[in-house]
Enzyme design. Sequence first.
Site: not given
Length: 879
Positions: A540, A578
């Site tokens: 993330d 990401e």
Amino acid sequence: VSSVRSTTPVSGLNVATRSPRECNRASPRAERRATRRAVMLPGAAITAAHPATVAASGALLGAQIRRAKTNAANPPIRAAASAFPRASMSSRARVGVTHPGAFGAPKTSPITSGGGNNLARGQPIAAQVEPYSWGDVPTAGGGATRDLPSWLPQPAPAHGSGGPGTFVPPPAFEPVTTPPLIDVDRIRISEGYAQFLGPTPAGDVINPGVNFALHSAAAVAVDLLIYFDPSSTSKQPSLRIPLDPKKNKTGDVWHVRLDNIPRGGDGYVVRYGYLVDGGKSPHRWDYWEPNQLMVDPYAPLVEGRRVYGKNETCPNGEVGQWLGAFALDESPFDWGGVEPPAIPPQDLVVYECTPRAFTASSSSGLDEDVRGSFLGIAEKVQHIKDAGYNAVELLPVFHFDEMEFKLSPNPRDHMLNTWGYSTMAFFAPMTVYASKGAGPQQAAREFKHMVKTMHANGIEVLLDVVYNHTGEGSGRFFSFRGIDNKSYYMMEDLNGKVNYKNYTGCGNTFNCNHEPVMNLVLDSLRHWVDEYHVDGFRFDLTSCLCRDPNSGAIMTSPPVVRAIAKDNTLSRCKLFAEPWDCAMDGYLVGKFPNWDRWGEWNGIYRDTVRRFLKGDPGLKSQFASSLCGSADMYNVNARKPYHSLNFITAHDGFTLRDLVSYNKKQNHQNGEEGRDGCNDNHSWNCGQEGESNDQAVTSLRWRQMRNMHLALMVSQGTPMVLMGDEYGHTRKGNNNTYGHDNELNNFDWAALEKQRDHYFRYHSGLVKFRKNHPLLGRAEFLNDADITWHEDNWDNPDSLFLAYQLHDCGQGGGDLYIAFNQHDFFVDAALPPPPGGKSWHRVVDTNLPPPADFVEHGEGGVGARYNVAPRGAVMLVAK
């Protein structure tokens, strides 16, 4: 190690740094026992004063350990007062502790701290170990392998309630509520070592021990608190051991070793925590809560609330209290010979799944106490197979507090954290994801059961991991902040005011390129690979992992990203970044530091496909590049098409159905007055905002969903599908449903059944077609011999028709002709002659009703031209 502190004078367990000779001189009985021991650890030993009671407790254990009678030569020992809050004595628990008899034969003195005592003298109470089988490996036919002769009665099939391909779920260990046998005279405390952080096994079977190690560069005082009694509260530790910075600290690591103590087993975890103080620190960035227990960052388990969202299930009635835990002597998990599938990266089709929401709905058909658990995911493996996915990417499973929004009155206190992007412990699985509220040990074993089930069915397990921030962003203390704030977080001093650098939008940024934190990240990843057999990770907001620990600037060669790419243990794992964070300089799509190992969530692919397929002009060339694996970004060095993770929808943002139903987000339920969630969704409502009964509108919406799914499945690269898109899940236009434990997030199994012969049939059919056709999902980028564009209108920004042909150059499967028409009129397309005397067969026409919209082996009769419908798409195969 200085003396054990106690808030109650009746407690008298002393932990003293004495030599063996000093210990023997203090206790004649200890001297006799020393002659019987083959080995005595150097350094500190526990000496229990003969008089009164010896309660190994910082406040009171809740059950006292009685020793020999008081006499003048052995007066009671009273420990120093403790800064840890006083707690009253519990009368619930019983402890059986051996003490030496006249000739060294152990006897037990089971003592209660109130009421009667039904424990028979001379019968030690110990944690019970219950071995069992974790189920057999399903065979290809759906049955289970058996070793029993055919003439014996055969047991019931060893598949779970999910049918063939699932395992009998692991039964929960019988909880051990009586503390295990503790021989006070044999407990030894020594300096320990700093090499391995967290609780690690030491000693052997005869003399079991545990080494504890904690990193804190800023602390000046650290106390280890251990809880052997399952019924004791956090204010009733069995042992409280202040660590001597001169003997129990190496560099920035505090450590201590305890031998001959319970180490946790089947149904029994040992809980522990730390009290950490920095004194009058000269640094403004240090924060200390010396009277609050801190969870070890390396805790393998976390004990706390047992059932999702229900405070009444907190152990011993302590709401919001979390403790690290371990069970080092539990029965090993039986993987049954099941190995990870090791799917080639070009063949991967990823399913992004919210662990709780996948089975939380009653429509799942699971028992109420199984819904929303790791076990529930395992029971639904057949659906994942039916849809054709071969990898599940789970939203965060590291332990977090789902009730963080309810800690104080605020506009979001009606919500529960459903997604899990607020990590509390990087090594511990989410406790409440155990079925039946069975606790952290069962959560870990059911997670393994889930992984084993997925692997046995050819499905890999990827974890969405959050190393960019923690759940302490709102100013909470539970671990890192109260242990070593400046080491674990990126800080800045602005005009004399200390702040957390916030590249995450969540209040803090984890200091991942600071060496101790980098080591934690690597150790955590290895732990999930070695202990839990996971196959890969999605990171993330990974641009945070690229930031300089001092300046915060993006580094071209960030140490932690490089170390992950080069690590031997992680070498078999899929790695996806990401590649952005919340700062302007953090958008690194196509240029993330990768060492030819890291893949990327391709946000440019998402936006391009959305915009072209809703009819935005001037995007045809970019759309064509996206279909070819975004070679303009990724065909560099040794990178491959599969390093582009292609997606159109994901957990944050619109679902596929909402993408074609809403022009604007509808986030009023989030309590943030609509400020949260992305405003640039590149969506189109097909003529009416929200739900519609207009048949023309709904028909166009389903067609657009088919168009997008076709684009995703024919694109080179790694496709990812959002949970629920396979049947058309709606979140009512909310594009940021992180806090809704309800129908907005929950998978609707009844809606799936309604679409089983309609959109789900189309969706799953295309997934399987992609996996089976060699021209889709390639390991190498396309060259001129692989593709022909049937297009002469590249320079016209208003052109919304694109057609191309993929050539079978010996791979098999036959040529493919694919066309997208986003005009509002039919396009009569001239088809290229199929090779080798073959003819074109229609596989997909998104304008046709089911089952004609997808024909697995192709429908013949296609002539030299094909009339592609407005807002339609087709795929033909040469046969």
